[in-house]
Design an enzyme around this catalytic site. Structure first.
Site, PDB file in Angstrom:
ATOM      1  CE1 TYR A 265      26.941   5.709 -10.914  1.00  0.00           C
ATOM      2  CE2 TYR A 265      25.035   5.698 -12.355  1.00  0.00           C
ATOM      3  CZ  TYR A 265      25.633   5.358 -11.156  1.00  0.00           C
ATOM      4  OH  TYR A 265      24.931   4.647 -10.221  1.00  0.00           O
TER       5      TYR A 265
ATOM      6  CG  ASP B  51      30.441   6.207  -8.952  1.00  0.00           C
ATOM      7  OD1 ASP B  51      31.357   5.419  -8.645  1.00  0.00           O
ATOM      8  OD2 ASP B  51      29.283   6.100  -8.508  1.00  0.00           O
TER       9      ASP B  51
ATOM     10  CG  HIS C 180      29.244   8.844  -4.265  1.00  0.00           C
ATOM     11  ND1 HIS C 180      30.180   8.051  -4.884  1.00  0.00           N
ATOM     12  CD2 HIS C 180      28.090   8.137  -4.284  1.00  0.00           C
ATOM     13  CE1 HIS C 180      29.621   6.913  -5.255  1.00  0.00           C
ATOM     14  NE2 HIS C 180      28.348   6.940  -4.904  1.00  0.00           N
TER      15      HIS C 180
END
Length: 583
Positions: free
Chosen positions: A140, A181, A302
């Site tokens: 992330y 991400d 998302h």
């Protein structure tokens, strides 16, 4: 083999149905980001899921921030797992290894691994060429806050560390998948409005992606278009990884994975593609069968991304030490404090030492002394360490080194009335306390169903009053209330005409509005009526500025439709109007 990545924007997205959600993907490895959970808040239902083994990384500095987790089916159990990218957080004998120490100091590396942004799992796979290893890097990446220059530097440092570690895994002979991400849209086709961003291609994050990925830097809009051989060819990136989605969908537009839910941008598909599955070139070209996004899955800002490989995973016989099943709070080895605070069943003193009490074992790992203390509580008998009083009853013993404090019994006071709390403070006046008999006699004189109280304050006066309403509402008697200790002392007095008129509205008046309707309307005013937007003529929506600055807290009106491209007639128009502070 199927693998899925999803920024869930909080582990609460699963709503106590984590197994049902994991099973719905039908994947062997599921990587989630932004769990927003810390070690002390992780519960057993989330950490221990039937049929899966999980690996978490928590933020060390902030609660409810960042965090990633990897859930592997029992049929895809990894043979090794580690937290972070630097190798400084591993506990499996490799703590001496450190990645990125050539570019960063040890302090910088510790900060990069301090926010719980990476988990690496190592798997055995069966490929056509034979058994091989696969490293899955669940990350992330940080977001660059425009108002915090230090976060921009932190993001670039994290990118550099991620690339260093991924290439080190490749150099060790393992296939590598980097997924999660990434927080940067790579090309203009991956952004809803790239023309609205100045120097789109000059973004440092996009430059880093150009160096990481293999492929051209410009998107070919039509693969069948004839190209002039003398024209300038697009530059080719020499990276070691491949964007698997663009490998199978090189020119699909509006394939976004993240939207601003505050503006309803998902309804108009006005977003960006910042969630990826990057695979090493040999793995992507030989074993990947497909990759795509799942915009139909809601629950977060998302959407998930999946990848399908032709290889099979060989499970390890034992979970690596990072697995949550080995955490003391879930392994059943550590006694919780609540075990020692369980209320014992009420038993009589003569039955405590009975045969049944002696034979009944107490929970868990209690020593002999603890068992004796729990079976024969101190309050049920006289302990040897206590002094015996004159009446033969044991006195409570005080801890050594501390003086025992004996609470003195305070003299009982009569219960005061509610009006005593509103009486202004003044010099203490000694008054003879009224007995309960006197109070009872005084209360019986007036029926409770026809007595009402009010606080009346004369101009220049400070005394509270008690107004008694008899059966005839035109006759009232005011009785002064004066008792600092809470005892009501009543004296008969005829009220003046103005006081009664202010308290009781005249005949024909509306008693619900109150004496000052204008005051309450000013205090309890509702939101101003929304004006219509100029483009659609629809009522606008009220918003409040939450960003720190001179306009923080101010309210404004915007079009109620979802955010979208300017060319979309169904999207929000550019109407904007501040709300006047006086309204």
């Amino acid at each position: 083999m199927k693998i899925v990545t999803w920024n869930i924007n909080g582990i609460r997205t699963f709503k106590n149905a984590i197994k049902k959600n994991l099973d719905s993907f039908d994947a062997d490895i599921i990587c989630v980001q932004e769990t927003k959970v810390t070690r002390d808040l992780l519960d057993e239902r989330t950490a221990i899921v039937e049929g899966y083994n999980s690996y978490f990384s928590f933020s060390k500095g902030r609660s409810g921030y960042s965090g990633v987790a990897t859930f592997c089916k029992d049929s895809a159990t990894p043979f090794a797992a580690e937290e972070g990218l630097t190798g400084l957080l591993t506990n499996n004998g490799e703590a001496g290894r450190c990645y990125g120490d050539q570019e960063f100091s040890i302090e910088e590396l510790q900060l990069l691994d301090n926010e719980g942004r990476a988990v690496i799992t190592h798997h055995q796979i069966t490929a056509p060429d034979g058994p091989q290893t696969l490293a899955v890097v669940n990350v992330y990446c940080p977001r660059a806050d425009p108002e915090k220059p230090e976060r921009k530097l932190f993001k670039l440092q994290f990118y550099q560390l991620l690339q260093t570690r991924a290439e080190a895994l490749l150099a060790s002979g393992s296939h590598v998948i980097v997924l999660g991400d990434i927080n940067t849209s790579h090309r203009p086709i991956d952004h809803c409005d790239p023309d609205d961003i100045e120097h789109f291609e000059d973004n440092p994050g996009r430059k880093w992606l150009n160096g990481l990925l293999f492929g051209s830097t410009e998107e070919e809009e039509d693969v069948d278009q004839d190209h002039d051989p003398n024209s300038e060819q697009p530059a080719v990136c020499g990276g070691k990884f491949v964007d698997t989605f663009r490998l199978f969908h090189p020119s699909r537009p509006q394939a976004f994975t993240c939207w601003n839910t505050m503006t309803g941008a998902r309804r108009t598909n006005y977003g960006t593609r910042i969630d990826y599955i990057f695979a090493s070139r040999p793995l992507a070209e030989t074993l990947f069968l497909g990759a795509d996004i799942m915009p139909e899955v809601e629950g977060s800002d998302h959407c998930p991304v999946w990848g399908h490989l032709s290889c099979e995973v060989r499970p390890s016989a034992r979970c690596p030490p990072l697995c949550t099943c080995y955490l003391p709070e879930f392994a059943g080895k550590q006694q919780k404090l609540s075990r020692f605070l369980v209320k014992m069943a009420d038993q009589r003193p003569d039955s405590v030492n009975s045969k049944e009490a002696k034979e009944t074992p107490l929970p868990g790992s209690q020593e002999t002394g603890e068992t004796r203390e729990n079976v024969n509580p101190v309050g049920l008998g006289v302990s040897a360490g206590r002094k015996r009083g004159l009446d033969g009853v044991a006195e409570p013993s005080a801890p050594k080194g501390k003086k025992s404090r004996v609470a003195k019994a305070a003299p009982a006071k009569p219960q005061g009335s509610l009006l005593a709390f509103f009486k202004p403070k003044g010099p203490a006046v000694e008054q003879k306390p009224k007995t309960s008999a006197e109070l009872t006699d005084r209360t019986e004189d007036t029926p409770p169903e026809v007595t009402c109280s009010l606080a009346n304050r004369h101009a220049g006066g400070t005394s509270n009053s008690l107004l008694e309403c008899g059966p005839d509402m035109n006759k009232h008697t005011v009785k002064d209330v004066s008792d600092l200790n809470g005892t009501a002392e009543v004296k008969g007095q005829e009220p003046d005409e103005g006081m009664v008129r202010a308290t009781f509205p005249e005949e024909g008046g509306d008693s619900k509005k109150g004496a000052c309707p204008g005051f309450w309307k000013a205090v309890l005013r509702g939101p101003p009526p929304p004006p219509p937007c100029k483009a659609h003529g629809e009522p606008c929506v009220l918003r409040t500025v939450k960003k720190a600055g001179p306009t923080m807290g101010r309210q404004f009106f915007v079009c109620a439709r979802p955010q979208g491209h300017a060319s979309n007639p169904q999207a929000r128009c550019n109407f904007f109007a501040w709300v006047d502070k006086g309204k």
